[in-house]
Scaffold this motif. Structure first.
Motif, PDB file in Angstrom:
ATOM      1  N   PHE A 296      50.470  47.802  37.582  1.00  0.00           N
ATOM      2  CA  PHE A 296      49.856  46.482  37.634  1.00  0.00           C
ATOM      3  C   PHE A 296      48.392  46.501  37.245  1.00  0.00           C
ATOM      4  O   PHE A 296      47.736  47.551  37.253  1.00  0.00           O
ATOM      5  CB  PHE A 296      50.072  45.781  38.979  1.00  0.00           C
ATOM      6  CG  PHE A 296      49.683  46.531  40.215  1.00  0.00           C
ATOM      7  CD1 PHE A 296      48.480  46.284  40.844  1.00  0.00           C
ATOM      8  CD2 PHE A 296      50.562  47.436  40.800  1.00  0.00           C
ATOM      9  CE1 PHE A 296      48.141  46.935  42.012  1.00  0.00           C
ATOM     10  CE2 PHE A 296      50.239  48.090  41.976  1.00  0.00           C
ATOM     11  CZ  PHE A 296      49.016  47.838  42.590  1.00  0.00           C
ATOM     12  N   SER A 297      47.913  45.333  36.857  1.00  0.00           N
ATOM     13  CA  SER A 297      46.526  45.162  36.436  1.00  0.00           C
ATOM     14  C   SER A 297      45.658  44.837  37.635  1.00  0.00           C
ATOM     15  O   SER A 297      46.042  44.039  38.498  1.00  0.00           O
ATOM     16  CB  SER A 297      46.429  44.026  35.412  1.00  0.00           C
ATOM     17  OG  SER A 297      45.070  43.651  35.208  1.00  0.00           O
ATOM     18  N   ILE A 298      44.452  45.448  37.695  1.00  0.00           N
ATOM     19  CA  ILE A 298      43.490  45.151  38.756  1.00  0.00           C
ATOM     20  C   ILE A 298      42.194  44.619  38.150  1.00  0.00           C
ATOM     21  O   ILE A 298      41.108  44.809  38.694  1.00  0.00           O
ATOM     22  CB  ILE A 298      43.213  46.390  39.631  1.00  0.00           C
ATOM     23  CG1 ILE A 298      42.730  47.568  38.770  1.00  0.00           C
ATOM     24  CG2 ILE A 298      44.444  46.766  40.428  1.00  0.00           C
ATOM     25  CD1 ILE A 298      42.165  48.726  39.579  1.00  0.00           C
ATOM     26  N   LYS A 299      42.326  43.966  36.987  1.00  0.00           N
ATOM     27  CA  LYS A 299      41.139  43.382  36.333  1.00  0.00           C
ATOM     28  C   LYS A 299      40.431  42.450  37.294  1.00  0.00           C
ATOM     29  O   LYS A 299      39.203  42.394  37.362  1.00  0.00           O
ATOM     30  CB  LYS A 299      41.559  42.636  35.072  1.00  0.00           C
ATOM     31  CG  LYS A 299      40.394  42.238  34.182  1.00  0.00           C
ATOM     32  CD  LYS A 299      40.873  41.717  32.845  1.00  0.00           C
ATOM     33  CE  LYS A 299      39.697  41.413  31.928  1.00  0.00           C
ATOM     34  NZ  LYS A 299      40.142  40.930  30.585  1.00  0.00           N
ATOM     35  N   ASP A 300      41.214  41.674  38.055  1.00  0.00           N
ATOM     36  CA  ASP A 300      40.689  40.895  39.174  1.00  0.00           C
ATOM     37  C   ASP A 300      41.180  41.595  40.437  1.00  0.00           C
ATOM     38  O   ASP A 300      42.328  41.429  40.844  1.00  0.00           O
ATOM     39  CB  ASP A 300      41.223  39.464  39.115  1.00  0.00           C
ATOM     40  CG  ASP A 300      40.761  38.605  40.302  1.00  0.00           C
ATOM     41  OD1 ASP A 300      40.066  39.147  41.189  1.00  0.00           O
ATOM     42  OD2 ASP A 300      41.122  37.416  40.333  1.00  0.00           O
ATOM     43  N   PRO A 301      40.326  42.411  41.066  1.00  0.00           N
ATOM     44  CA  PRO A 301      40.804  43.252  42.180  1.00  0.00           C
ATOM     45  C   PRO A 301      41.348  42.466  43.362  1.00  0.00           C
ATOM     46  O   PRO A 301      42.166  42.981  44.118  1.00  0.00           O
ATOM     47  CB  PRO A 301      39.561  44.066  42.573  1.00  0.00           C
ATOM     48  CG  PRO A 301      38.411  43.319  42.013  1.00  0.00           C
ATOM     49  CD  PRO A 301      38.905  42.641  40.777  1.00  0.00           C
ATOM     50  N   GLU A 302      40.921  41.204  43.523  1.00  0.00           N
ATOM     51  CA  GLU A 302      41.446  40.408  44.633  1.00  0.00           C
ATOM     52  C   GLU A 302      42.816  39.831  44.324  1.00  0.00           C
ATOM     53  O   GLU A 302      43.521  39.390  45.234  1.00  0.00           O
ATOM     54  CB  GLU A 302      40.471  39.274  44.980  1.00  0.00           C
ATOM     55  CG  GLU A 302      39.176  39.750  45.608  1.00  0.00           C
ATOM     56  CD  GLU A 302      38.334  38.593  46.133  1.00  0.00           C
ATOM     57  OE1 GLU A 302      38.910  37.517  46.418  1.00  0.00           O
ATOM     58  OE2 GLU A 302      37.107  38.773  46.273  1.00  0.00           O
ATOM     59  N   ASN A 303      43.190  39.851  43.043  1.00  0.00           N
ATOM     60  CA  ASN A 303      44.458  39.261  42.627  1.00  0.00           C
ATOM     61  C   ASN A 303      45.184  40.181  41.650  1.00  0.00           C
ATOM     62  O   ASN A 303      45.241  39.900  40.445  1.00  0.00           O
ATOM     63  CB  ASN A 303      44.217  37.889  41.987  1.00  0.00           C
ATOM     64  CG  ASN A 303      43.619  36.891  42.948  1.00  0.00           C
ATOM     65  OD1 ASN A 303      44.314  36.342  43.794  1.00  0.00           O
ATOM     66  ND2 ASN A 303      42.308  36.671  42.829  1.00  0.00           N
ATOM     67  N   PRO A 304      45.725  41.310  42.116  1.00  0.00           N
ATOM     68  CA  PRO A 304      46.435  42.216  41.206  1.00  0.00           C
ATOM     69  C   PRO A 304      47.639  41.529  40.570  1.00  0.00           C
ATOM     70  O   PRO A 304      48.279  40.679  41.194  1.00  0.00           O
ATOM     71  CB  PRO A 304      46.852  43.366  42.122  1.00  0.00           C
ATOM     72  CG  PRO A 304      46.847  42.793  43.505  1.00  0.00           C
ATOM     73  CD  PRO A 304      45.760  41.764  43.513  1.00  0.00           C
ATOM     74  N   LYS A 305      47.932  41.932  39.327  1.00  0.00           N
ATOM     75  CA  LYS A 305      49.007  41.300  38.566  1.00  0.00           C
ATOM     76  C   LYS A 305      50.019  42.337  38.113  1.00  0.00           C
ATOM     77  O   LYS A 305      49.659  43.306  37.441  1.00  0.00           O
ATOM     78  CB  LYS A 305      48.412  40.584  37.344  1.00  0.00           C
ATOM     79  CG  LYS A 305      49.425  39.902  36.449  1.00  0.00           C
ATOM     80  CD  LYS A 305      48.729  39.273  35.244  1.00  0.00           C
ATOM     81  CE  LYS A 305      49.734  38.629  34.301  1.00  0.00           C
ATOM     82  NZ  LYS A 305      49.054  38.052  33.098  1.00  0.00           N
ATOM     83  N   ILE A 306      51.282  42.159  38.470  1.00  0.00           N
ATOM     84  CA  ILE A 306      52.324  43.112  38.111  1.00  0.00           C
ATOM     85  C   ILE A 306      52.576  43.101  36.606  1.00  0.00           C
ATOM     86  O   ILE A 306      52.735  42.036  36.001  1.00  0.00           O
ATOM     87  CB  ILE A 306      53.644  42.793  38.851  1.00  0.00           C
ATOM     88  CG1 ILE A 306      53.425  42.809  40.366  1.00  0.00           C
ATOM     89  CG2 ILE A 306      54.738  43.785  38.461  1.00  0.00           C
ATOM     90  CD1 ILE A 306      52.969  44.131  40.911  1.00  0.00           C
ATOM     91  N   ILE A 307      52.607  44.302  36.001  1.00  0.00           N
ATOM     92  CA  ILE A 307      52.919  44.459  34.583  1.00  0.00           C
ATOM     93  C   ILE A 307      54.358  44.935  34.400  1.00  0.00           C
ATOM     94  O   ILE A 307      55.093  44.411  33.567  1.00  0.00           O
ATOM     95  CB  ILE A 307      51.946  45.461  33.923  1.00  0.00           C
ATOM     96  CG1 ILE A 307      50.506  44.924  33.960  1.00  0.00           C
ATOM     97  CG2 ILE A 307      52.366  45.754  32.480  1.00  0.00           C
ATOM     98  CD1 ILE A 307      49.470  45.917  33.466  1.00  0.00           C
ATOM     99  N   ASP A 308      54.752  45.956  35.186  1.00  0.00           N
ATOM    100  CA  ASP A 308      56.110  46.470  35.067  1.00  0.00           C
ATOM    101  C   ASP A 308      56.552  47.058  36.394  1.00  0.00           C
ATOM    102  O   ASP A 308      55.720  47.425  37.243  1.00  0.00           O
ATOM    103  CB  ASP A 308      56.203  47.527  33.959  1.00  0.00           C
ATOM    104  CG  ASP A 308      57.647  47.834  33.559  1.00  0.00           C
ATOM    105  OD1 ASP A 308      58.509  46.955  33.760  1.00  0.00           O
ATOM    106  OD2 ASP A 308      57.906  48.939  33.050  1.00  0.00           O
TER     107      ASP A 308
END
Length: 496
Positions: A296-308
């Motif tokens: 997952f992406s942690i570009k916005d550490p408060e709102n991680p986003k699942i990639i795979d």
């Protein structure tokens, strides 16, 4: 008295024959024993050993197939520099963190600070009594972070064990000020749902974000209610850690995650994450979440986003931890088969169960995928009295190679090469013989990490070990110097 020498331990290739149904059933029904210390503070293991298993262990020692009781053996390219036994803290030793000339060692009873200026002679700087398993540990600047994942009477370091069914019970994150290494001060606490089994920090200039991994909710636990399909995100202001607070609880498994048995026999049902590793330089994270592996992406550490998200419902029982390679195009996931409470490095279990899974990361951006390539498992046989499991390790920073050092409980310390992700191989090892030939025991390295030219290992039972690795394949790593290392917050070793 233990002996120290280099020996050529005769190896037995781990077979592919299926284990006896009874043993496999025992392992799977036991679940992640040591990984679920709630509500007590000690790991659970099978203590009984059959007469035939005892005889087999003695025969293996006599034949030279495995080392003798407490005997130290290692490959020719590793030197054991020293061992520092437990002192005031007699609980299980756990994770490690590093900062300058200091190593921070977690223990179920608290934490210990070592001066490692001379790696051959580590000196104890402080020992802090603060019970609460597992006391997973990280450091950043003047702050130290400690996880509590056992139900306690309150958030103080004088707390006692208390059932999780009681609303007043406490579990979560503790924060210490370590500006004075000889006198750490407890400055903050944040209660989190289902406690904090492990945690991962994402530091920036003003704040430290903490990802709290926890699992195993229960309807009878007021502070750990199902569903529990996410992680707690804590924001810790460096200038005012007493203002630490939860800023989000992102749900990572909106569909509930891996259902486990009976749909997937032998696989843990996903009810949260066990551990997360972040690679801040690439805005990436990898989550080991019981029955699932995440990217997952942690570009916005408060709102991680699942990639795979991936599953292995054939050979993985419990996704335990994750490690990126330096190029961020591979991830190693570990499987904690038997929950850290069983002997799994033997012929009956085989080479694929309880192994590391090596995955390539393909594609770009949000279209990246985790693609399985191979399994890696130590092929040094262990007695059925030895709890052996894939556990915490770190990258050894060498340009152009993917090298890792890893703890395997009583399987010892393994150094292995996964540059070719389809053909990983061990290149060095260090281990002790069984603690006992008559009972199953929890011992061996919990964590084994490479830091500024040396391997540091926190042995659950024996204490703090320092190893020196001399090998042309790993020697370039000796030139890489870090000011701080929390292994679950992987640095960019070559762009600093």
């Amino acid at each position: 008295m233990t002996s120290l020498h280099t020996t050529s331990v005769r190896r037995r290739r781990l077979g592919v024959a299926a284990a006896a149904a009874g043993l496999i059933a025992t392992l799977f029904s036991a679940g992640p024993a040591a990984a679920t210390p709630d509500p007590g503070d000690t790991a659970t293991t099978r203590s009984g050993v059959s007469v035939s298993e005892q005889a087999e262990a003695r025969a293996a020692i006599e034949s030279g197939e495995i080392p003798g009781v407490d005997e130290i053996v290692h490959s020719a390219n590793i030197e054991h520099l020293t061992n520092v036994p437990k002192d005031a803290l007699q609980g299980l030793n756990t994770d490690l963190a590093f900062q300058g000339n200091y190593a921070y060692a977690g223990n179920y009873d608290g934490f210990r600070i070592f001066d490692i200026r001379d790696p051959k002679k580590p000196k104890t700087v402080a020992q802090v009594l603060c019970p609460g398993s597992q006391n997973d540990i990280s450091v950043s600047g003047n702050l130290l972070f400690l996880s509590t994942d056992s139900s306690r009477s309150d958030n103080s370091c004088a707390s006692t064990t208390q059932p999780a069914t009681e609303k007043s019970s406490w579990e979560g994150m503790k924060v210490f000020d370590i500006s004075d290494k000889r006198n750490p001060k407890y400055v903050a606490a944040v209660e989190t749902a289902c406690g904090s089994h492990t945690h991962t920090i994402i530091p920036d200039r003003k704040n430290v974000y903490v990802y709290v991994s926890s699992y195993s909710p229960n309807e009878t636990f007021p502070d750990c209610q199902p569903p529990h399909d996410g992680i707690s995100v804590i924001k810790v202001p460096r200038s005012a850690p007493e203002d630490s607070r939860i800023v989000n609880f992102p749900v990572l498994f909106p569909d509930g995650g891996n259902p486990g048995a009976p749909t997937n026999p032998g696989v843990s049902k996903t009810t949260g994450c066990h551990d997360i590793t972040v690679l801040p330089s690439k805005d990436l994270a990898a989550g080991a979440c019981m029955g699932d592996g995440l990217l997952f992406s942690i570009k916005d550490p408060e709102n991680p986003k699942i990639i795979d998200r991936v599953q292995d419902n054939v050979n993985f029982a419990f996704w335990h931890s994750a490690t990126f390679n330096q190029g961020a195009d591979k991830v190693v996931f570990t499987d904690e088969l038997g929950g850290g409470g069983a002997a799994t490095c033997n012929d009956r279990i085989g080479p694929n169960r309880g192994a590391d899974g090596v995955y390539d990361i393909t594609g770009k951006g949000d279209n990246r995928k985790l693609v399985f390539r191979s399994y890696f498992k130590i092929d040094r046989p262990q007695a059925d009295t030895e709890v052996c499991v894939a556990h915490n390790g770190s990258i050894i920073p060498v340009k152009g190679r993917d090298l890792m050092v890893q703890a395997w409980y009583q399987g010892g310390v393994s150094v292995w090469d996964f540059t070719d992700s389809s053909k990983p191989k061990e290149i060095a090892f260090f281990e002790r013989g069984p603690v006992s030939t008559t009972a199953v025991t929890t011992a061996g390295p919990w964590s084994a990490y490479y830091y500024n030219g040396y391997i540091y290992s926190n042995d659950i039972a024996k204490g703090f070990d320092v190893l020196k690795l001399d090998d042309r394949r790993t020697d370039p790593a000796k030139k890489v110097r870090l000011k701080e290392l929390n292994v679950q917050t992987q640095p960019d070793y070559f762009d600093r």
